[in-house]
Write a protein that holds these residues in place. Structure first.
Motif, PDB file in Angstrom:
ATOM      1  N   PRO A  55     103.607  15.557  13.733  1.00 11.65           N
ATOM      2  CA  PRO A  55     103.918  16.766  12.970  1.00 11.65           C
ATOM      3  C   PRO A  55     105.035  16.534  11.956  1.00 11.65           C
ATOM      4  N   VAL A  56     105.139  17.466  11.015  1.00 10.85           N
ATOM      5  CA  VAL A  56     106.217  17.428  10.026  1.00 10.85           C
ATOM      6  C   VAL A  56     107.561  17.574  10.737  1.00 10.85           C
ATOM      7  N   ARG A  57     108.535  16.773  10.329  1.00  7.18           N
ATOM      8  CA  ARG A  57     109.876  16.842  10.916  1.00  7.18           C
ATOM      9  C   ARG A  57     110.904  17.063   9.814  1.00  7.18           C
ATOM     10  N   PRO A  58     111.888  17.930  10.027  1.00  6.80           N
ATOM     11  CA  PRO A  58     112.937  18.102   9.016  1.00  6.80           C
ATOM     12  C   PRO A  58     113.866  16.900   9.002  1.00  6.80           C
ATOM     13  N   THR A  59     114.367  16.562   7.822  1.00  4.80           N
ATOM     14  CA  THR A  59     115.433  15.578   7.724  1.00  4.80           C
ATOM     15  C   THR A  59     116.743  16.235   8.167  1.00  4.80           C
ATOM     16  N   ALA A  60     117.824  15.469   8.182  1.00 10.20           N
ATOM     17  CA  ALA A  60     119.118  16.059   8.543  1.00 10.20           C
ATOM     18  C   ALA A  60     119.476  17.194   7.591  1.00 10.20           C
ATOM     19  N   ASP A  61     119.201  17.014   6.298  1.00 13.14           N
ATOM     20  CA  ASP A  61     119.460  18.096   5.339  1.00 13.14           C
ATOM     21  C   ASP A  61     118.494  19.257   5.566  1.00 13.14           C
ATOM     22  N   GLY A  62     117.257  18.927   5.906  1.00 17.31           N
ATOM     23  CA  GLY A  62     116.286  19.980   6.178  1.00 17.31           C
ATOM     24  C   GLY A  62     116.658  20.812   7.388  1.00 17.31           C
ATOM     25  N   GLU A  63     117.263  20.183   8.398  1.00 20.86           N
ATOM     26  CA  GLU A  63     117.686  20.917   9.588  1.00 20.86           C
ATOM     27  C   GLU A  63     118.693  22.006   9.239  1.00 20.86           C
ATOM     28  N   VAL A  64     119.567  21.706   8.273  1.00 23.34           N
ATOM     29  CA  VAL A  64     120.550  22.710   7.847  1.00 23.34           C
ATOM     30  C   VAL A  64     119.841  23.937   7.292  1.00 23.34           C
ATOM     31  N   LEU A  65     118.828  23.721   6.471  1.00 22.60           N
ATOM     32  CA  LEU A  65     118.118  24.844   5.870  1.00 22.60           C
ATOM     33  C   LEU A  65     117.197  25.538   6.873  1.00 22.60           C
ATOM     34  N   SER A 133     120.436  20.369  23.797  1.00 21.73           N
ATOM     35  CA  SER A 133     121.372  20.555  22.675  1.00 21.73           C
ATOM     36  C   SER A 133     120.816  19.957  21.384  1.00 21.73           C
ATOM     37  N   ASP A 134     119.924  18.970  21.487  1.00 17.07           N
ATOM     38  CA  ASP A 134     119.303  18.401  20.286  1.00 17.07           C
ATOM     39  C   ASP A 134     118.471  19.449  19.559  1.00 17.07           C
ATOM     40  N   LEU A 135     117.847  20.353  20.321  1.00 15.57           N
ATOM     41  CA  LEU A 135     117.046  21.407  19.705  1.00 15.57           C
ATOM     42  C   LEU A 135     117.921  22.431  19.002  1.00 15.57           C
ATOM     43  N   LEU A 136     119.127  22.648  19.515  1.00 13.65           N
ATOM     44  CA  LEU A 136     120.090  23.487  18.805  1.00 13.65           C
ATOM     45  C   LEU A 136     120.519  22.832  17.506  1.00 13.65           C
ATOM     46  N   ARG A 137     120.794  21.545  17.597  1.00 14.72           N
ATOM     47  CA  ARG A 137     121.298  20.792  16.448  1.00 14.72           C
ATOM     48  C   ARG A 137     120.281  20.770  15.309  1.00 14.72           C
ATOM     49  N   GLN A 153     127.774  21.886  16.440  1.00 11.94           N
ATOM     50  CA  GLN A 153     128.419  22.501  15.275  1.00 11.94           C
ATOM     51  C   GLN A 153     127.768  23.850  14.956  1.00 11.94           C
ATOM     52  N   GLY A 154     128.608  24.870  14.826  1.00  7.50           N
ATOM     53  CA  GLY A 154     128.118  26.208  14.543  1.00  7.50           C
ATOM     54  C   GLY A 154     127.728  27.006  15.759  1.00  7.50           C
ATOM     55  N   CYS A 155     127.993  26.452  16.948  1.00 10.06           N
ATOM     56  CA  CYS A 155     127.627  27.127  18.190  1.00 10.06           C
ATOM     57  C   CYS A 155     128.860  27.351  19.059  1.00 10.06           C
TER      58      CYS A 155
END
Length: 295
Positions: A55-65, A133-137, A153-155
């Protein structure tokens, strides 16, 4: 940077659905429109936001968005519910990560308390407590039961309590493999039950008890309730939460192999720092039920 709301929703849908085609079907647009929206966001951000894998996966920058988009969706849903008459509007959805043993023993009770008061749906992700916690990240979930006390971060993070596990086996298993004597000395080389190939609870217990890595054949039973059933049926010995084994120990259906050596797993609740009445209510219910069920 400013992104159009429909573009953010498209990115979130692509990540949740796993493919551009599935996202298009969900949104009621063409796959080409989905691709164009994601490309427009990447051009505006000046960086790649998703990996075109299956499946499609977000990059680190994509995770932020993705995280921003999920927060925006929840806030919009809560706002709509506050402005519209009861029973109208879109029902909010909260994605939550939880370990299998909590899900099988106490966590659903907390969700039930929330559902007694508000209309909401839960999107549950079952994952080991060491990996929730990886799913939160990544922005996949808004809250999680986790073994990690350090806030993502952010939690925010609060301690829920300790889930205690006991090494147990059926009487027939003790008779067949341990010579009728409960204990840890004979466990090396006899069958055990693991949840999956990432389950380290039995191995950690054996390393502590025996002083070396185990050499045992393993059954893999990847659901909490069936794991317990397999242990009761004599497939092998295993570590069961006390909520799943105390009654059987008292009735003689299970035998404790190391009464003075339980294994404790400390659990924490992490959630996004988001001004959300629903997340606040969920957090209160999880903490209350955990306070009653955990040590």
């Amino acid at each position: 940077m400013q992104f159009q709301r429909d573009h953010l929703e498209t990115l979130l849908t692509v990540v949740d659905e796993g493919t551009f085609d599935a996202a298009a079907a969900r949104l009621g647009v063409t796959p080409s429109a989905v691709s164009q929206r994601v490309k427009a966001m990447e051009q505006a951000a000046g960086r790649v936001l998703v990996r075109r894998t299956t499946p499609v996966r977000p990059t680190a920058d994509g995770e932020v968005l993705v995280r921003h988009a999920r927060q925006a969706r929840l806030l919009e849903q809560e706002t709509a519910r506050a402005l519209e008459p009861a029973g109208e509007g879109r029902v909010p959805s909260i994605p939550v990560a939880v370990n299998a043993d909590s899900l099988a023993t106490w966590f659903l009770g907390a969700l039930g308390e929330v559902l007694d008061e508000v209309t909401v749906v839960f999107d549950l992700y079952r994952e080991d407590q060491d990996r929730t916690s990886d799913l939160l990240r990544s922005g996949t979930v808004m809250a999680a039961v986790t073994a990690d006390s350090v806030p993502v971060q952010g939690c925010s993070s609060v301690r829920l309590g300790t889930m205690r596990y006991h090494a147990v086996a059926s009487p027939s298993f003790v008779g067949r493999f341990l010579g009728g004597r409960a204990g840890t000395a004979g466990l090396d080389g006899v069958p055990l039950v693991d949840f999956d190939r990432q389950d380290g609870l039995q191995q950690t217990f054996l390393k502590t008890a025996l002083g070396h890595a185990p050499r045992s054949p393993r059954h893999y039973v990847p659901t909490s309730e069936d794991f317990a059933r397999a242990v009761r049926a004599g497939f092998g010995w295993g570590m069961l939460p006390q909520q799943q084994c105390l009654a059987d120990l008292a009735a003689g259906r299970l035998v404790e192999l190391a009464p003075r050596r339980p294994a404790d797993v400390e659990l924490h609740w992490q959630r996004w720092k988001l001004a959300s009445p629903l997340l606040d209510r969920l957090t209160a219910a999880v903490r209350a039920v955990a306070g009653r069920e955990l040590l």
